[in-house]
Design a protein around this motif. Structure first.
Motif, PDB file in Angstrom:
ATOM      1  N   HIS A  31       0.527  -1.149   0.213  1.00 22.12           N
ATOM      2  CA  HIS A  31      -0.199  -0.120   0.028  1.00 22.12           C
ATOM      3  C   HIS A  31       0.839   1.584  -0.344  1.00 22.12           C
ATOM      4  O   HIS A  31       0.531   2.027  -0.979  1.00 22.12           O
ATOM      5  N   TYR A  32       1.768   1.105   0.986  1.00 27.20           N
ATOM      6  CA  TYR A  32       2.648   2.652   1.131  1.00 27.20           C
ATOM      7  C   TYR A  32       3.534   2.560  -0.661  1.00 27.20           C
ATOM      8  O   TYR A  32       3.351   3.321  -0.622  1.00 27.20           O
ATOM      9  N   MET A  33       4.350   1.161  -0.972  1.00 29.23           N
ATOM     10  CA  MET A  33       3.802   1.784  -2.510  1.00 29.23           C
ATOM     11  C   MET A  33       3.441   2.286  -3.475  1.00 29.23           C
ATOM     12  O   MET A  33       3.500   3.876  -4.540  1.00 29.23           O
ATOM     13  N   HIS A  99      -0.293   1.902 -10.951  1.00 25.80           N
ATOM     14  CA  HIS A  99       0.654   0.634 -10.433  1.00 25.80           C
ATOM     15  C   HIS A  99      -0.559  -0.447 -11.409  1.00 25.80           C
ATOM     16  O   HIS A  99       0.286  -0.733 -11.710  1.00 25.80           O
ATOM     17  N   VAL A 100      -1.967   0.069 -11.406  1.00 23.50           N
ATOM     18  CA  VAL A 100      -2.258  -1.109 -11.879  1.00 23.50           C
ATOM     19  C   VAL A 100      -1.817  -0.788 -13.760  1.00 23.50           C
ATOM     20  O   VAL A 100      -1.870  -1.776 -14.523  1.00 23.50           O
ATOM     21  N   LEU A 101      -2.612  -0.027 -13.772  1.00 22.58           N
ATOM     22  CA  LEU A 101      -1.743   0.958 -15.416  1.00 22.58           C
ATOM     23  C   LEU A 101      -0.437   0.086 -16.730  1.00 22.58           C
ATOM     24  O   LEU A 101      -0.743  -0.029 -17.213  1.00 22.58           O
ATOM     25  N   GLN A 102       0.325   0.509 -14.761  1.00 20.99           N
ATOM     26  CA  GLN A 102       1.932   0.132 -15.368  1.00 20.99           C
ATOM     27  C   GLN A 102       1.912  -1.508 -15.695  1.00 20.99           C
ATOM     28  O   GLN A 102       2.687  -2.111 -16.473  1.00 20.99           O
ATOM     29  N   SER A 103       1.392  -1.905 -14.761  1.00 15.22           N
ATOM     30  CA  SER A 103       0.721  -3.313 -14.659  1.00 15.22           C
ATOM     31  C   SER A 103       0.484  -4.228 -16.094  1.00 15.22           C
ATOM     32  O   SER A 103       0.965  -5.357 -16.767  1.00 15.22           O
ATOM     33  N   LEU A 121      -4.817  -5.038 -15.277  1.00 12.88           N
ATOM     34  CA  LEU A 121      -5.752  -3.514 -14.989  1.00 12.88           C
ATOM     35  C   LEU A 121      -6.104  -3.507 -13.547  1.00 12.88           C
ATOM     36  O   LEU A 121      -6.470  -2.433 -13.157  1.00 12.88           O
ATOM     37  N   LEU A 122      -6.905  -4.648 -13.277  1.00 12.89           N
ATOM     38  CA  LEU A 122      -8.030  -4.973 -12.428  1.00 12.89           C
ATOM     39  C   LEU A 122      -7.031  -5.125 -11.002  1.00 12.89           C
ATOM     40  O   LEU A 122      -8.535  -5.000  -9.726  1.00 12.89           O
ATOM     41  N   TYR A 215       7.045  -5.549 -12.547  1.00 10.28           N
ATOM     42  CA  TYR A 215       7.357  -4.412 -13.828  1.00 10.28           C
ATOM     43  C   TYR A 215       6.291  -3.031 -13.026  1.00 10.28           C
ATOM     44  O   TYR A 215       6.123  -2.093 -14.423  1.00 10.28           O
ATOM     45  N   ALA A 216       6.168  -2.432 -12.296  1.00 13.00           N
ATOM     46  CA  ALA A 216       4.422  -2.168 -11.906  1.00 13.00           C
ATOM     47  C   ALA A 216       5.063  -0.645 -10.703  1.00 13.00           C
ATOM     48  O   ALA A 216       3.624  -0.564 -10.572  1.00 13.00           O
ATOM     49  N   PHE A 217       6.191  -0.580 -10.090  1.00 10.82           N
ATOM     50  CA  PHE A 217       6.132   0.395  -9.169  1.00 10.82           C
ATOM     51  C   PHE A 217       7.007   1.450  -9.953  1.00 10.82           C
ATOM     52  O   PHE A 217       8.897   1.429  -9.216  1.00 10.82           O
ATOM     53  N   GLN A 218       6.909   1.677 -11.471  1.00 13.13           N
ATOM     54  CA  GLN A 218       8.566   2.673 -11.900  1.00 13.13           C
ATOM     55  C   GLN A 218       7.627   4.343 -12.092  1.00 13.13           C
ATOM     56  O   GLN A 218       7.059   4.650 -12.138  1.00 13.13           O
ATOM     57  N   ASP A 219       8.624   5.023 -11.037  1.00 13.74           N
ATOM     58  CA  ASP A 219       8.512   6.988 -11.279  1.00 13.74           C
ATOM     59  C   ASP A 219       8.661   6.553 -12.616  1.00 13.74           C
ATOM     60  O   ASP A 219       9.424   6.920 -13.365  1.00 13.74           O
TER      61      ASP A 219
END
Ligand SMILES: [Fe+2]
Ligand SMILES: [Fe+2]
Length: 264
Positions: A31-33, A99-103, A121-122, A215-219
């Protein structure tokens, strides 16, 4: 994304870490990320200032940890259209949903099946409603509208995160070791869920969510909903009356997200 260990621990408050179960700690980290990814300052890679830390700590003290972000976010929410679609919820309730969009984008770019792209996505969007046990809540929220394998995958991704699978390239998150120590043991219900899922013929439905998750925590990477509109159209059973008005078993959850200010 680099997680500032000190800032993360500070958000938990004094003594909180000792009182939390291993599963709670891992949930809290995720959650923090996601929270950091959603915030503007996450892109600057600046450590939190003392004031920001104090503000986060205050928020932690005054709300339950499992509270969805729609109940803690400041400011007014735009009203939802009457026949609200999934796309409307992305735009007006889940945004920025980085996060979900990147994933989902990773799944799309690497040529994975459309069903997996939709699941990615969901998979964490329910955290806007409720964070605790989000795999289970998310699976229920979407079950009336998606292929059973999609909601099944969402349910079990919560447990699979803790179990590596070299064949698929999913490694145990190094950050769990760094933040919680190497003696980290998931709760019994998570271990049971993993065992069940691992032996199930749909295992990969869930495993691929965890693979794309890494792959979905990219700044600084912004993905819009546009590339997924057609996939949603093909795989999400959009009710004509609008989400929340369709009398499905989870319509009440959509209504709650549409109007979290309703007192009763
Ligand atoms: Fe998740
Ligand atoms: Fe995730």
């Amino acid at each position: 994304m680099e997680v500032d260990r000190r800032a993360f621990l500070a958000t938990l408050g004094v003594g909180a870490l000792e009182r939390m179960s291993p599963e709670d700690k891992a949930e809290e980290l995720e959650h923090y990320m996601i929270h950091m990814l959603e915030e503007e300052h996450a892109e600057e890679e600046e450590p939190l200032s003392e004031d920001e830390l104090a503000e986060l700590q205050e928020q932690e003290r005054t709300t339950r940890r499992g509270t969805g972000s729609l109940f803690t976010r400041e400011g007014d929410l735009e009203p939802m259209p009457l026949n609200a679609t999934l796309e409307d919820f992305f735009r007006l309730r889940f945004a920025p949903a980085r996060h979900v969009l990147q994933s989902a984008n990773h799944a799309l770019q690497t040529g994975q099946p459309e069903r997996t792209i939709l699941a990615c996505l969901l998979h964490d969007t329910v955290q806007n409603l409720i964070k605790v046990d989000h795999g289970y809540w998310g699976a229920q929220l979407f079950a009336p509208y998606v292929d059973e394998r999609v909601s099944w995958g969402i349910q079990y991704h919560q447990a699979l995160r803790f179990y590596p699978d070299e064949a698929t390239g999913y490694e145990y998150p190094e950050m769990y070791n760094r933040i919680f120590g190497e003696d980290y043991v998931p709760e019994p219900y998570i271990a049971e869920a993993y065992k069940y899922c691992r032996a199930h013929k749909w295992y990969m439905e869930s495993r691929l969510i965890t693979v794309n998750d890494t792959y979905a925590f990219q700044d600084g990477v912004d993905v819009t909903i546009e590339p997924f509109i057609d996939i949603i159209g093909r795989h999400f059973k959009q009710p004509t009356q609008g989400l929340g008005n369709d009398n499905s078993p989870t319509a009440h959850m959509w209504r709650t997200m549409a109007n979290p200010d309703r007192p009763l």
